[in-house]
Write an enzyme that holds these catalytic residues in place. Sequence first.
Site, mmCIF file in Angstrom:
data_model
loop_
_atom_site.group_PDB
_atom_site.id
_atom_site.type_symbol
_atom_site.label_atom_id
_atom_site.label_comp_id
_atom_site.label_asym_id
_atom_site.label_seq_id
_atom_site.Cartn_x
_atom_site.Cartn_y
_atom_site.Cartn_z
ATOM 1 N N GLU A 16 27.158 33.016 -55.227
ATOM 2 C CA GLU A 16 26.933 31.888 -54.116
ATOM 3 C C GLU A 16 27.273 31.228 -54.700
ATOM 4 O OE1 GLU A 16 23.809 31.581 -51.486
ATOM 5 O OE2 GLU A 16 23.217 29.617 -52.467
ATOM 6 N N THR A 47 27.509 28.171 -48.657
ATOM 7 C CA THR A 47 26.918 27.984 -48.146
ATOM 8 C C THR A 47 26.999 26.240 -47.623
ATOM 9 O OG1 THR A 47 25.738 26.394 -49.452
ATOM 10 C CG2 THR A 47 25.558 28.329 -50.156
ATOM 11 N N ARG A 107 18.722 31.702 -39.635
ATOM 12 C CA ARG A 107 18.180 30.677 -39.017
ATOM 13 C C ARG A 107 18.498 28.861 -39.305
ATOM 14 N NH1 ARG A 107 12.040 29.011 -38.997
ATOM 15 N NH2 ARG A 107 13.050 27.736 -41.278
ATOM 16 N N ASP A 109 17.577 25.522 -42.663
ATOM 17 C CA ASP A 109 15.765 25.630 -42.536
ATOM 18 C C ASP A 109 16.375 24.275 -41.762
ATOM 19 O OD1 ASP A 109 16.145 26.496 -44.851
ATOM 20 O OD2 ASP A 109 17.072 24.950 -46.248
ATOM 21 N N ALA A 123 17.303 34.082 -36.040
ATOM 22 C CA ALA A 123 18.007 34.380 -37.422
ATOM 23 C C ALA A 123 18.243 36.061 -36.351
ATOM 24 C CB ALA A 123 18.683 34.313 -38.179
ATOM 25 N N TYR A 144 13.069 38.400 -47.429
ATOM 26 C CA TYR A 144 12.470 37.823 -48.791
ATOM 27 C C TYR A 144 11.541 38.807 -49.586
ATOM 28 C CZ TYR A 144 14.589 33.970 -45.751
ATOM 29 O OH TYR A 144 14.792 33.084 -44.823
#
Length: 310
Positions: A16, A47, A107, A109, A123, A144
């Site tokens: 990433e 990102t 979704r 932040d 999401a 998560y």
Amino acid sequence: MSLTALFKNKTVFSLEVVPPKKDSPKEAILPTLQQLQSINPDFISVTSGAGGSDHYTGTVQIADLIQNQLNIPAVAHVPGLYQTREQVLNLLDNLSEFNVKNILGLRGDKIPGKQPVGDFNHANDLVAFVHQNRPDFSIASACYPNCHPEATGFVDDIAHLRTKVDAGADYLISQLFFDNQAFYDFQEKAEIAGIHVPIEAGIMPCTNKKQIERITQITGVPLPKKFSAILNRYQNSKEAMREAGIAFAVDQIIDLVSEGVDGIHLYTMNHADIAERIWNTTKSVFDAANARTRTTMNYTGTKVPGFWEH
């Protein structure tokens, strides 16, 4: 090219990167990308910045660089909380113009003081919308291992994750974690819940005290005793903390690959030198795991089952 098929044939290694700051040219990241190209990752995700109507432009531009100059599959982050349906479709069409057909549907932040649009409050709303309206896109989603900080508990969190997968998520990329057992426990919970898609383990090498403190504050991810001991011992030595952080990440990766993880997603924070060192140290482990996969396929025609395939 859909990335989902990769997980059936190998242990995936991906990266990433983060777009440059708003006042920096997007080309500023090119030397970092070119150094990461030597790793030959299976894909690189990009990102999106926080806030503003134009912050997705950088994501598209960098995804274009990755996809068409580096010839590495790009995965663009697409957060939905502050976008309308029309904006998401426009973003997807923009990505499609550059042959970027892989996204991470999020979704996003919450931004203090900013009102969500309301089209994608979760999401799974975004995943379902993209799956229905742009079915040619491959969709990743987040998970998560230490439980989403807004969830009431693991039962609630796993139920929401199942909703995302049912909505059309093709594979999952986990938030960073420092305790592999937490990831294995999460895998078991997902399996029991009927979640049967690849799960990539998200690993972030933490190499300085401020970075660690910021990450734990934002994510709520706990530090295991082993990592806390490293932090207490080496926090005042920049070089020692850097080496210890890299070694801890390498140890995590070797253990995960040895246990048959579907893939490793390395959060590079644009530190190409650290990513390169980690890859050079662990490459033989991936090679051995993938050689075993190829041997098994020669006999059976299928990959050695990962956890998600049982």
